[in-house]
Design a protein around this motif. Structure first.
Motif, PDB file in Angstrom:
ATOM      1  N   PHE A  57       0.085  -3.524   8.701  1.00 46.85           N
ATOM      2  CA  PHE A  57       0.964  -4.692   8.662  1.00 46.85           C
ATOM      3  C   PHE A  57       1.692  -4.700   7.325  1.00 46.85           C
ATOM      4  O   PHE A  57       1.077  -4.684   6.275  1.00 46.85           O
ATOM      5  N   SER A  58       3.013  -4.699   7.362  1.00 47.60           N
ATOM      6  CA  SER A  58       3.797  -4.702   6.126  1.00 47.60           C
ATOM      7  C   SER A  58       4.499  -6.045   5.968  1.00 47.60           C
ATOM      8  O   SER A  58       4.598  -6.834   6.908  1.00 47.60           O
ATOM      9  N   PHE A  59       5.012  -6.283   4.778  1.00 49.68           N
ATOM     10  CA  PHE A  59       5.661  -7.558   4.491  1.00 49.68           C
ATOM     11  C   PHE A  59       6.825  -7.827   5.435  1.00 49.68           C
ATOM     12  O   PHE A  59       7.036  -8.948   5.870  1.00 49.68           O
ATOM     13  N   ASN A  60       7.568  -6.785   5.783  1.00 47.79           N
ATOM     14  CA  ASN A  60       8.707  -6.966   6.694  1.00 47.79           C
ATOM     15  C   ASN A  60       8.271  -7.370   8.100  1.00 47.79           C
ATOM     16  O   ASN A  60       9.082  -7.858   8.882  1.00 47.79           O
ATOM     17  N   ASN A  61       6.994  -7.164   8.441  1.00 46.13           N
ATOM     18  CA  ASN A  61       6.483  -7.597   9.738  1.00 46.13           C
ATOM     19  C   ASN A  61       6.407  -9.114   9.855  1.00 46.13           C
ATOM     20  O   ASN A  61       6.148  -9.636  10.940  1.00 46.13           O
ATOM     21  N   LEU A  62       6.650  -9.838   8.771  1.00 43.82           N
ATOM     22  CA  LEU A  62       6.685 -11.292   8.839  1.00 43.82           C
ATOM     23  C   LEU A  62       7.748 -11.759   9.832  1.00 43.82           C
ATOM     24  O   LEU A  62       7.632 -12.838  10.392  1.00 43.82           O
ATOM     25  N   MET A  63       8.765 -10.939  10.060  1.00 44.78           N
ATOM     26  CA  MET A  63       9.803 -11.277  11.041  1.00 44.78           C
ATOM     27  C   MET A  63       9.210 -11.401  12.443  1.00 44.78           C
ATOM     28  O   MET A  63       9.747 -12.115  13.284  1.00 44.78           O
ATOM     29  N   LEU A  65       6.248 -12.674  13.190  1.00 44.63           N
ATOM     30  CA  LEU A  65       5.368 -13.839  13.336  1.00 44.63           C
ATOM     31  C   LEU A  65       6.127 -14.981  13.995  1.00 44.63           C
ATOM     32  O   LEU A  65       7.340 -15.103  13.845  1.00 44.63           O
ATOM     33  N   ASN A  66       5.386 -15.840  14.683  1.00 44.93           N
ATOM     34  CA  ASN A  66       6.043 -17.026  15.233  1.00 44.93           C
ATOM     35  C   ASN A  66       6.204 -18.077  14.130  1.00 44.93           C
ATOM     36  O   ASN A  66       5.619 -17.960  13.055  1.00 44.93           O
ATOM     37  N   ASP A  67       7.014 -19.083  14.396  1.00 49.86           N
ATOM     38  CA  ASP A  67       7.326 -20.096  13.382  1.00 49.86           C
ATOM     39  C   ASP A  67       6.070 -20.789  12.863  1.00 49.86           C
ATOM     40  O   ASP A  67       5.944 -21.049  11.667  1.00 49.86           O
ATOM     41  N   HIS A  68       5.135 -21.081  13.757  1.00 49.13           N
ATOM     42  CA  HIS A  68       3.899 -21.761  13.364  1.00 49.13           C
ATOM     43  C   HIS A  68       3.106 -20.907  12.367  1.00 49.13           C
ATOM     44  O   HIS A  68       2.607 -21.417  11.351  1.00 49.13           O
ATOM     45  N   GLN A  69       3.002 -19.608  12.628  1.00 47.30           N
ATOM     46  CA  GLN A  69       2.268 -18.716  11.735  1.00 47.30           C
ATOM     47  C   GLN A  69       2.950 -18.620  10.370  1.00 47.30           C
ATOM     48  O   GLN A  69       2.275 -18.592   9.341  1.00 47.30           O
ATOM     49  N   VAL A  70       4.278 -18.599  10.361  1.00 41.54           N
ATOM     50  CA  VAL A  70       5.013 -18.554   9.094  1.00 41.54           C
ATOM     51  C   VAL A  70       4.767 -19.836   8.312  1.00 41.54           C
ATOM     52  O   VAL A  70       4.516 -19.811   7.104  1.00 41.54           O
ATOM     53  N   LEU A 132       0.556 -11.023   2.196  1.00 41.13           N
ATOM     54  CA  LEU A 132      -0.011 -10.296   3.333  1.00 41.13           C
ATOM     55  C   LEU A 132      -1.475 -10.654   3.552  1.00 41.13           C
ATOM     56  O   LEU A 132      -1.916 -10.771   4.694  1.00 41.13           O
ATOM     57  N   SER A 133      -2.221 -10.845   2.485  1.00 44.29           N
ATOM     58  CA  SER A 133      -3.625 -11.227   2.652  1.00 44.29           C
ATOM     59  C   SER A 133      -3.732 -12.607   3.306  1.00 44.29           C
ATOM     60  O   SER A 133      -4.592 -12.835   4.159  1.00 44.29           O
ATOM     61  N   VAL A 134      -2.837 -13.519   2.934  1.00 44.12           N
ATOM     62  CA  VAL A 134      -2.818 -14.849   3.564  1.00 44.12           C
ATOM     63  C   VAL A 134      -2.411 -14.727   5.031  1.00 44.12           C
ATOM     64  O   VAL A 134      -3.016 -15.349   5.904  1.00 44.12           O
ATOM     65  N   VAL A 135      -1.403 -13.917   5.308  1.00 44.79           N
ATOM     66  CA  VAL A 135      -0.934 -13.732   6.687  1.00 44.79           C
ATOM     67  C   VAL A 135      -2.053 -13.188   7.561  1.00 44.79           C
ATOM     68  O   VAL A 135      -2.261 -13.670   8.682  1.00 44.79           O
ATOM     69  N   LEU A 136      -2.791 -12.209   7.059  1.00 42.96           N
ATOM     70  CA  LEU A 136      -3.887 -11.644   7.847  1.00 42.96           C
ATOM     71  C   LEU A 136      -4.967 -12.686   8.124  1.00 42.96           C
ATOM     72  O   LEU A 136      -5.535 -12.722   9.214  1.00 42.96           O
ATOM     73  N   GLN A 137      -5.234 -13.559   7.158  1.00 43.75           N
ATOM     74  CA  GLN A 137      -6.190 -14.649   7.385  1.00 43.75           C
ATOM     75  C   GLN A 137      -5.670 -15.589   8.465  1.00 43.75           C
ATOM     76  O   GLN A 137      -6.421 -16.008   9.357  1.00 43.75           O
ATOM     77  N   VAL A 138      -4.379 -15.920   8.403  1.00 44.35           N
ATOM     78  CA  VAL A 138      -3.768 -16.803   9.394  1.00 44.35           C
ATOM     79  C   VAL A 138      -3.847 -16.155  10.774  1.00 44.35           C
ATOM     80  O   VAL A 138      -4.204 -16.819  11.748  1.00 44.35           O
ATOM     81  N   LEU A 139      -3.528 -14.875  10.861  1.00 43.49           N
ATOM     82  CA  LEU A 139      -3.564 -14.178  12.149  1.00 43.49           C
ATOM     83  C   LEU A 139      -4.978 -14.126  12.711  1.00 43.49           C
ATOM     84  O   LEU A 139      -5.177 -14.326  13.909  1.00 43.49           O
ATOM     85  N   ARG A 140      -5.958 -13.866  11.854  1.00 43.92           N
ATOM     86  CA  ARG A 140      -7.348 -13.841  12.320  1.00 43.92           C
ATOM     87  C   ARG A 140      -7.756 -15.202  12.875  1.00 43.92           C
ATOM     88  O   ARG A 140      -8.407 -15.297  13.906  1.00 43.92           O
ATOM     89  N   ARG A 141      -7.368 -16.274  12.160  1.00 47.80           N
ATOM     90  CA  ARG A 141      -7.710 -17.623  12.608  1.00 47.80           C
ATOM     91  C   ARG A 141      -7.040 -17.960  13.933  1.00 47.80           C
ATOM     92  O   ARG A 141      -7.678 -18.526  14.817  1.00 47.80           O
ATOM     93  N   THR A 142      -5.769 -17.622  14.062  1.00 50.42           N
ATOM     94  CA  THR A 142      -5.049 -17.963  15.297  1.00 50.42           C
ATOM     95  C   THR A 142      -5.598 -17.158  16.469  1.00 50.42           C
ATOM     96  O   THR A 142      -5.687 -17.663  17.573  1.00 50.42           O
TER      97      THR A 142
END
Length: 148
Positions: A57-63, A65-70, A132-142
């Motif tokens: 997962f790279s930083f550009n993969n933030l595109m 994510l859905n709005d809620h995850q962002v 990215l570490s925060v995003v991965l935590q968010v993705l794991r939770r969702t």
């Protein structure tokens, strides 16, 4: 005897880190291709597939994510860190992130984005890794909430 030595030399050859190569490959793949490869790996080793997905997962993969995850990510990251991280990415991603943020947060992040940074390359990389570490935590939770 010389044949045995050749066999040993061939067996001792060059070590190739297959996992690192797959991660690099996945980082450069687009959505459906990446998903297909991860599905194939998951069929044989689900834990490996999950690890590869997270590490690729790279930083550009933030595109993607859905709005809620962002928004969840924005809520856990300092605006200045977000601004520094956005320095190193495409304008489309910058606009998307800032448009989903609360106004005060977006303004602070934007000011940081435009401002000078002493060790720009290093600081951008560190800020992106933090996000990215925060995003991965968010993705794991969702994902965990979706399976409950």
């Amino acid at each position: 005897m010389s044949n045995e030595n050749n066999g040993n030399n061939n067996k001792q050859g060059i070590f190739i880190n297959g996992k690192a190569q797959i991660i690099e490959l996945l980082k450069n793949m687009e959505g459906t291709e990446k998903e297909k490869l991860l599905r194939l790996i998951s069929a044989r080793n689900p834990a490996m597939a999950k690890e590869l997905q997270e590490k690729s997962f790279s930083f550009n993969n933030l595109m993607n994510l859905n709005d809620h995850q962002v928004r969840l990510t924005i809520g856990q990251v300092n605006a200045q860190i977000m601004g520094i991280a956005l320095k190193g990415c495409h304008q489309k991603l910058q606009r998307r992130i800032l448009s989903l943020a609360p106004r005060a947060y977006a303004e602070e992040a934007y000011e940081t984005l435009l401002g000078p940074v002493r060790n720009e390359t290093k600081d951008i990389e560190r800020a992106q890794e933090r996000i990215l570490s925060v995003v991965l935590q968010v993705l794991r939770r969702t994902v965990n909430q979706a399976t409950i």
